[in-house]
Design a protein around this motif. Structure first.
Motif, PDB file in Angstrom:
ATOM      1  N   LEU A  29       0.836  -1.204   0.000  1.00 39.51           N
ATOM      2  CA  LEU A  29       0.000   0.000   0.000  1.00 39.51           C
ATOM      3  C   LEU A  29       0.871   1.256   0.000  1.00 39.51           C
ATOM      4  CD1 LEU A  29      -2.781  -1.062   2.558  1.00 39.51           C
ATOM      5  CD2 LEU A  29      -3.004  -0.832   0.064  1.00 39.51           C
ATOM      6  N   PHE A  30       1.964   1.243   0.766  1.00 42.30           N
ATOM      7  CA  PHE A  30       2.881   2.383   0.775  1.00 42.30           C
ATOM      8  C   PHE A  30       3.490   2.607  -0.608  1.00 42.30           C
ATOM      9  CE2 PHE A  30       7.400   3.611   1.035  1.00 42.30           C
ATOM     10  CZ  PHE A  30       7.253   4.920   1.469  1.00 42.30           C
ATOM     11  N   ALA A  31       3.879   1.498  -1.272  1.00 46.24           N
ATOM     12  CA  ALA A  31       4.474   1.621  -2.600  1.00 46.24           C
ATOM     13  C   ALA A  31       3.465   2.143  -3.611  1.00 46.24           C
ATOM     14  CB  ALA A  31       5.037   0.275  -3.045  1.00 46.24           C
ATOM     15  N   SER A  32       2.205   1.730  -3.474  1.00 41.44           N
ATOM     16  CA  SER A  32       1.183   2.164  -4.429  1.00 41.44           C
ATOM     17  C   SER A  32       0.723   3.591  -4.174  1.00 41.44           C
ATOM     18  CB  SER A  32      -0.018   1.205  -4.353  1.00 41.44           C
ATOM     19  OG  SER A  32      -0.617   1.264  -3.054  1.00 41.44           O
ATOM     20  N   SER A  33       1.046   4.149  -2.993  1.00 41.69           N
ATOM     21  CA  SER A  33       0.610   5.518  -2.669  1.00 41.69           C
ATOM     22  C   SER A  33       1.480   6.584  -3.324  1.00 41.69           C
ATOM     23  CB  SER A  33       0.617   5.714  -1.155  1.00 41.69           C
ATOM     24  OG  SER A  33       1.958   5.654  -0.657  1.00 41.69           O
ATOM     25  N   GLU A  34       2.481   6.166  -4.105  1.00 42.30           N
ATOM     26  CA  GLU A  34       3.389   7.076  -4.820  1.00 42.30           C
ATOM     27  C   GLU A  34       4.044   8.068  -3.843  1.00 42.30           C
ATOM     28  OE1 GLU A  34       3.534   9.506  -9.071  1.00 42.30           O
ATOM     29  OE2 GLU A  34       1.612   9.207  -8.015  1.00 42.30           O
TER      30      GLU A  34
END
Length: 798
Positions: A693-698
């Motif tokens: 989720l952190f990686a997908s939050s840009e």
């Protein structure tokens, strides 16, 4: 018989009343009497004795009581007698002690009497010797005032009249031995005058040299001041504030120079004013008349060579102060000024060939001495003052016709050393600036503060200019300070290049080379050391990258600055370029690498506090606290990276995610972890979901699609395989490019499955399977065997 009795009584009376020595005749008369008279006399004597005994007894009886009383009194007196004895003994001791002082004083009186007698004898002898000593003193005085004829008469009187009276004394023998030597001294009077002249030259050489150097320096000051004023005019448009200060300083310098010239115009002294050359003229004339002119010339040149060696020998502490160098140069200049004067006022005593030979010898020694002692100088100001002294020294001797090109060549060697001392000094200045910096953007509250900053550093940002006050400049306080110090270094380097009789192009080239050394070696080293310091955090590293970017952009202004002060255009073919671009790029790359390293270290710190219960039966339903703290840290850190170039921020973010993924994978596969439950796998899966989720939050803009999420793809496929328990699909599609679990390595899956298998044996997680569905248990054993065969096959294939 009756007649004999009275006779015997008479004899007895005589014996009793006569002295014992005279009793002989009386006793003889006893034997001269009748026969048997001796017998009768003895009877009479016995009767007399008995009579006396009775009388004694009576008397004793009469005085017995008195005797007893006397004895009793004596016994009583004995105690007092003992006491008296003690007192007498004590009195005797004190008397002896008092007598010692008297004896000592008596001996002292005796010694004084002996001394008095000796003094009297000495006085008598001295009265005899004084005339001799007075005559000898008179002789010495006559020698001192050069009354040599009178001195010879005095020597004759001493030898014939005075010395024979006291010839037994040792000092007289010494006088007798010295008289021939004194005669030889008188014979060599002309040589003595020459020695006095040489001594006078030795004493006044430094004063002569100081005067000559002062005159040469006054001649150079005017042209040097004009040159400085022109240099100020070259850079006036770009550096107006500093130029005005330098211009006013030059005007004051010129004014003072003219005032000093007016004050000292009448005080200019020459060598003849300081030294009396008449002795050498007289000696040269005397020896020439005597036909020994060549002897005199050889002796003079030999002595001057010795003096030259002494003058050229420096003090061991000469390099510590500029006064040591000034005294050394003054003595050398004074020596050769005297030789030049002798060359021009005499004929044959000194020749041009001799002076040239002497100067070449001295020049080699001077260069060796300066090369050695200047290497000890660590203060750039002292090296600069030494350079100025060498220039004045060379100009002074060049004015007297001595070649000094080798001295200017030496200055180029000293220039390199001067640059080294400058680099060391500026290294300390750079370190102090970096230590004092707070590594935060410069706040400016109003227009005035903004102008102060841009007057120190050439900063231009149209977008920032549109913002209202207060605002912040992107660089920190160290950037304008570093820029100012680089300019100060250029000025300091320029000071050494002055008066070296070099063209503006050569000076420009020297300035650029020394500035390149400052940027590529000193500043670069300070930046590299700063980046490696443990207290420099991520925020500071980000600011350092921003700072180096602005310093890199300012390099072109430094090139313009050098061109302005040297009046050399940058389009000149031979003009060197500054290498600051590569310096600051290397520093940025090092800072970027340090950012990646520190991010990974911080991630490792969070990973180390992870506390998983690997035997838990089911997950907590939420991600682990340490991981949420880590993600929050990464999110706030990447927000700081907004001022960094996009690629740097993206690389840092990707590196951090990959390192986090690798660390989590290593945690699962740790050899010390012997067992793991399905509940722990589920909890671990929740943590990985948060990472995704952190990686997908840009967190850092610029990533395309799910590029950042791919950092966790290995973990995701491995966890999905165990969560879904989809071993049939994994084994069936293994090795195919379209496999759902393409990133799962068989050895990794085997290691994790064995940990779960061990956990099931101890914690009975699969007890229900063994009871209700033993076929599924066999399936697990089969999967393990198949995975092992895949692993073995891979090892054999490799």
């Amino acid at each position: 018989m009756a007649e004999s009795l009275p006779e015997h009584d008479r004899i007895l009376q005589e014996i009793e009343s006569t002295d014992t020595a005279c009793v002989g005749p009386t006793l003889r008369s006893v034997y001269d009497d009748q026969p048997n008279a001796h017998q009768r006399f003895m009877e009479k004597l016995d009767a007399c004795i008995r009579n006396h005994d009775r009388e004694i007894e009576k008397m004793c009886n009469f005085h017995h009581q008195g005797f007893v009383d006397a004895i009793t009194e004596l016994l009583k007196v004995r105690a007092d007698a003992e006491k008296l004895k003690v007192q007498v003994t004590d009195t005797n001791r004190r008397l002896q002690d008092a007598g010692k002082e008297v004896i000592a004083q008596t001996e002292e009186i005796i010694r004084c009497r002996v001394q008095q007698r000796n003094i009297t004898t000495v006085v008598e002898k001295l009265q005899l010797c004084l005339p001799v000593l007075e005559m000898y003193s008179k002789l010495k005085e006559q020698m001192n005032v050069k009354r040599y004829y009178s001195a010879l008469k005095t020597m004759e009187q001493l030898e014939n009249l005075y010395l024979p009276r006291v010839s037994q004394y040792r000092f007289c023998q010494i006088m007798i031995e010295n008289l021939p030597k004194l005669r030889e001294e008188i014979k060599e009077i002309s040589m003595s005058d020459l020695k006095d002249f040489l001594e006078s030259i030795r004493k006044h050489s430094d004063r002569i040299g100081e005067t000559a150097m002062k005159q040469a320096q006054q001649q150079k000051t005017f042209s040097t001041s004009l040159q400085k004023q022109n240099n100020v005019n070259y850079g006036r448009n770009m550096h107006l504030g500093r130029s005005r200060i330098l211009e006013s300083k030059n005007e004051i310098t010129l004014k003072r120079m003219f005032e000093e010239d007016d004050e000292h115009e009448e005080e200019v002294l020459t060598a003849q004013d300081l030294v009396d050359f008449s002795p050498v003229y007289r000696c040269l004339h005397i020896y020439s008349v005597l036909g020994d002119g060549e002897i005199f010339e050889n002796y003079y040149r030999k002595q001057r060579r010795k003096q030259a060696r002494l003058v050229l020998q420096p003090q061991s502490s000469m390099h510590e102060t500029v006064e040591g160098y000034r005294r050394y140069f003054s003595q050398i200049v004074g020596f050769f000024v005297v030789e030049d004067h002798i060359l021009h006022v005499t004929q044959g005593l000194v020749t041009r060939t001799y002076t040239d030979e002497l100067w070449n010898m001295a020049l080699s020694k001077i260069i060796a001495v300066l090369r050695t002692h200047s290497s000890y100088c660590s203060d750039p100001d002292l090296v600069l003052e030494l350079k100025n002294l060498i220039v004045v020294f060379a100009d002074t001797l060049q004015g007297y016709g001595f070649p000094v090109n080798r001295l200017f060549d030496l200055l180029f060697e000293i220039r390199d050393q001067y640059n080294e001392t400058l680099l060391k000094k500026w290294s300390g200045l750079f370190r102090d600036i970096f230590e004092a910096d707070n590594y935060s953007p410069i706040p400016v509250a109003n227009e005035e503060e903004y102008k102060i900053v841009i007057s120190k550093f050439p900063f231009q940002d149209p977008e920032l200019d549109k913002q209202s006050f207060p605002k912040k400049l992107p660089m920190s306080q160290s950037v304008p300070q570093i820029y100012i110090q680089v300019k100060e270094f250029i000025y300091a380097s320029l000071k050494f290049s002055e008066s070296l009789h070099r063209s503006s192009t050569e000076i420009d080239d020297m300035l650029r080379k020394s500035t390149n050394l400052l940027l590529t070696r000193t500043l670069s080293s300070c930046l590299q050391n700063l980046i490696k310091k443990p207290h420099i955090g991520l925020t500071e590293l980000v600011q350092i990258i921003i700072n180096t970017t602005h310093l890199e952009q300012a390099c072109k202004y430094l090139e313009d600055f050098i061109s302005n002060i040297t009046n050399i255009s940058q389009v000149t073919v031979h003009t060197a370029r500054l290498y600051g671009l590569s310096t600051f790029k290397d520093a940025r790359h090092a800072a970027e690498g340090e950012i990646y390293t520190k991010l990974n270290q911080k991630i490792d710190e969070f990973i180390q506090i992870a506390d998983y219960d690997w035997t838990m039966s089911e997950s907590d339903g939420r991600a682990s606290g340490y991981l949420m703290d880590l993600i929050n840290f990464l999110r706030s850190t990447f927000q700081v990276f907004t001022h960094l170039p996009g690629k740097v921020a993206q690389t840092a973010c990707m590196s951090a995610c990959q390192h986090l993924s690798t660390s989590l994978m290593q945690m699962l596969l740790d050899s010390e972890l012997k067992q793991i439950s399905m509940g722990a796998i589920q909890q671990f899966n929740l943590d990985v979901i948060q990472c995704e989720l952190f990686a997908s939050s840009e967190p850092v803009p610029g990533f395309q699609g799910d590029t950042l999420q791919l950092a966790f793809i290995n973990l995701r496929q491995l966890l999905d395989l165990f969560m879904v328990w989809d071993w049939s699909t994994y084994l069936a599609d293994y090795g195919q490019a379209t496999s759902k679990y393409l990133r799962v390595n068989p050895s990794t899956a085997l290691t994790l499955l064995e940990k779960m298998k061990d956990s099931s044996k101890k914690n009975n997680i699969f007890a229900q399977f063994r009871k209700n569905d033993r076929d599924k248990q066999k399936l697990i054993e089969t999967v393990v065997k198949q995975l092992r065969s895949l692993v073995n096959g891979m090892s054999q294939h490799t």
